[in-house]
Design an enzyme around this catalytic site. Structure first.
Site, mmCIF file in Angstrom:
data_model
loop_
_atom_site.group_PDB
_atom_site.id
_atom_site.type_symbol
_atom_site.label_atom_id
_atom_site.label_comp_id
_atom_site.label_asym_id
_atom_site.label_seq_id
_atom_site.Cartn_x
_atom_site.Cartn_y
_atom_site.Cartn_z
ATOM 1 N N ASP A 271 6.826 -39.704 -34.954
ATOM 2 C CA ASP A 271 7.964 -40.381 -34.336
ATOM 3 C C ASP A 271 7.754 -41.899 -34.241
ATOM 4 O O ASP A 271 6.734 -42.419 -34.707
ATOM 5 C CB ASP A 271 8.185 -39.748 -32.943
ATOM 6 C CG ASP A 271 9.646 -39.663 -32.572
ATOM 7 O OD1 ASP A 271 10.447 -40.460 -33.103
ATOM 8 O OD2 ASP A 271 9.989 -38.810 -31.729
ATOM 9 N N GLY B 297 15.688 -44.026 -39.467
ATOM 10 C CA GLY B 297 16.388 -44.791 -40.502
ATOM 11 C C GLY B 297 16.460 -46.279 -40.228
ATOM 12 O O GLY B 297 17.118 -47.020 -40.959
ATOM 13 N N GLU C 181 11.523 -42.275 -38.041
ATOM 14 C CA GLU C 181 11.806 -43.588 -37.429
ATOM 15 C C GLU C 181 13.298 -43.887 -37.447
ATOM 16 O O GLU C 181 13.714 -45.022 -37.343
ATOM 17 C CB GLU C 181 10.910 -44.699 -37.987
ATOM 18 C CG GLU C 181 11.054 -45.051 -39.437
ATOM 19 C CD GLU C 181 12.317 -45.830 -39.737
ATOM 20 O OE1 GLU C 181 13.249 -45.174 -40.231
ATOM 21 O OE2 GLU C 181 12.362 -47.058 -39.528
ATOM 22 N N ASP D 271 19.182 -39.151 -33.256
ATOM 23 C CA ASP D 271 19.138 -37.698 -33.026
ATOM 24 C C ASP D 271 20.495 -37.019 -33.167
ATOM 25 O O ASP D 271 21.520 -37.548 -32.742
ATOM 26 C CB ASP D 271 18.611 -37.412 -31.615
ATOM 27 C CG ASP D 271 17.139 -37.733 -31.500
ATOM 28 O OD1 ASP D 271 16.588 -38.360 -32.422
ATOM 29 O OD2 ASP D 271 16.553 -37.352 -30.476
HETATM 30 C C1 GAL Z 1 13.010 -38.413 -30.837
HETATM 31 C C2 GAL Z 1 13.165 -37.626 -32.120
HETATM 32 C C3 GAL Z 1 13.549 -36.217 -31.744
HETATM 33 C C4 GAL Z 1 12.465 -35.619 -30.875
HETATM 34 C C5 GAL Z 1 12.223 -36.493 -29.661
HETATM 35 C C6 GAL Z 1 11.026 -36.014 -28.838
HETATM 36 O O1 GAL Z 1 12.643 -39.717 -31.117
HETATM 37 O O2 GAL Z 1 14.138 -38.221 -32.920
HETATM 38 O O3 GAL Z 1 13.752 -35.444 -32.918
HETATM 39 O O4 GAL Z 1 11.290 -35.482 -31.623
HETATM 40 O O5 GAL Z 1 11.989 -37.830 -30.028
HETATM 41 O O6 GAL Z 1 10.756 -36.818 -27.769
#
Ligand code: GAL
Length: 415
Positions: free
Chosen positions: A166, A201, A199, A221
């Site tokens: 992430d 995009g 990241e 997300d």
């Molecule tokens: C976001 C990510 C999600 C999930 C989440 C967990 O940044 O896009 O898919 O992994 O963090 O905290």
């Protein structure tokens, strides 16, 4: 000329020595590049398929949940349909010990990660985990920054097969350099691990991540709502050319079965992800799925489109507002076509079948395919279609799709 003349022999030796120098230099550069800057090739030759805990469970992850999901994946028909990775997202980690080793939440994962990996592997499935390129994960657990090589060695020891990485708490870090560092750490640790960049995009990873990871998120997300899912779909339109075997655009995990959309909308969501050659990571509770959800997630004809070995992402052939036509080229001169009604009313459209069959994304080119060489099949009704003539009237309910595949008849050649 006599080439045993000592003068000539000396000259030849000199030339050979000079050539050798260049050869040696070339060989060392080759080995240097090979050992220090490489992702694991040969992985994810088709879009990865699996399950991830985040969409449904957020931080509420545990050994019991993951083992239950592994059981369900193996017994429900999901594994038979091709789903294999079980990925624990954020919140499995709580700290670092005095040696810097990542510490697993003992209350939730009492037997540790190797035990879980062994259990998942014993079911014929693969094990995935999550971390972050920043100092902390998005849920403020310890991140990977500064511990890349140590963490990669721990993942290899645990026999992890997939890492989602992430982008929270990265302040001024450079995305490409950060992900390259983790790629190198994984490679050095020696265990082939699918590397999933997350990241969102922001730094256009499709332009630089082909040799860094196996998939990269293209957006923020997903949310379990029709308009949010469609907004993510729209963002993939210009990215088709960047996807291919071993390197995929990732429009985020599936929401099918999580309750925020109708069954029709989930069918559309799943179809679009299949057309995009997107990773298919289920995000629902596999332990208690209704039959409609299971039927959508295991539609083998749609999955075959997604997993096609040519690895092409669909392109948009027509954008008529609420009505769009998407085309995905498949191996063996075949094609999948998706008619999408984004609107709130049923649409009746007349499609020209040879135009769909010949559709090509390269300017106005068209493929030299002839309709008599193909069988057209509806991939949700699971029936062949025998159109009368070149056109066909199709009714598409609101928020839904029709997906067809042109199968090439065995005996035909187009040339
Ligand atoms: C976001 C990510 C999600 C999930 C989440 C967990 O940044 O896009 O898919 O992994 O963090 O905290």
């Amino acid at each position: 000329m006599n080439n045993t003349d000592p003068q000539i022999v000396k000259m030849q030796l000199k030339i050979n020595f000079n050539q050798m120098k260049y050869l040696l230099l070339f060989v060392s550069i080759f080995f240097f590049l090979n050992t220090t800057a490489q992702k694991f090739d040969q992985l994810a030759q088709t879009p990865p398929m699996g399950w991830n805990s985040w969409n449904k469970f957020g931080c509420d992850v545990s050994e019991e949940l993951i083992m239950g999901i592994a059981d369900a994946m193996a017994s429900s028909g999901m594994a038979d349909a091709g789903y294999e990775y079980i990925v624990i997202d954020d919140c499995w980690q709580v700290g670092r010990d005095e040696n810097g080793e990542i510490v697993v939440d003992k209350d939730r994962f009492p037997h540790g990660m190797k035990y879980l990996a062994d259990y998942i592997h014993s079911k014929g499935l693969k094990f995935g985990i999550y971390s972050c390129a920043g100092t902390q994960t998005c849920q403020k657990r310890p991140g990977g920054r500064g511990y890349e090589f140590q963490d990669a060695r721990a993942y290899a020891r645990w026999e992890v097969d997939y890492l989602k990485y992430d982008w929270c708490f990265t302040t001024t870090q450079n995305a490409q350099a950060s992900y390259e560092l983790m790629r190198d750490a994984l490679y050095k640790a020696g265990r082939p691990i699918v590397f999933s960049l997350c990241e969102w995009g922001q730094s256009k990873p499709w332009e630089w991540a082909k040799d860094v990871g196996h998939l990269w998120r293209t957006t923020g997300d997903i949310v379990d709502r029709w308009d949010a899912m469609m907004a993510i779909f729209d963002a993939q339109k210009e990215l088709a050319k960047y996807a291919g075997p071993g390197h995929w655009n990732d429009p985020d995990m599936l929401e099918v079965g999580n309750g925020g959309m109708t069954a029709e909308e989930y069918r559309t969501h799943f179809s679009l992800w299949c057309m995009l050659a997107a990773p298919l990571m289920a995000g629902n509770d596999l332990r208690d799925m209704d039959s409609e959800t299971l039927e959508i997630l295991t539609n083998s004809e749609m999955i075959a489109v997604n997993q096609d070995i040519l690895g092409k992402q669909a392109f948009c052939l027509r954008d008529n507002g609420d009505y769009e036509i998407w085309v995905k080229k498949l191996a063996g001169e075949e094609k999948a076509v998706c008619l999408l009604n984004r609107g709130d009313e049923t649409k009746t459209v007349e499609v020209n079948i040879p135009v769909l069959l010949k559709a090509n994304d390269y300017y106005w080119a068209s493929d030299p395919y002839e309709i008599q060489d193909y069988t057209m099949r509806d991939l949700w009704v699971h029936e062949n279609i025998k159109p009368q003539g070149n056109t066909m009237k199709v009714e598409i309910p609101p928020h839904s799709v029709k997906v067809y595949r042109f199968f090439k008849n065995k005996h035909s050649t187009n040339r």
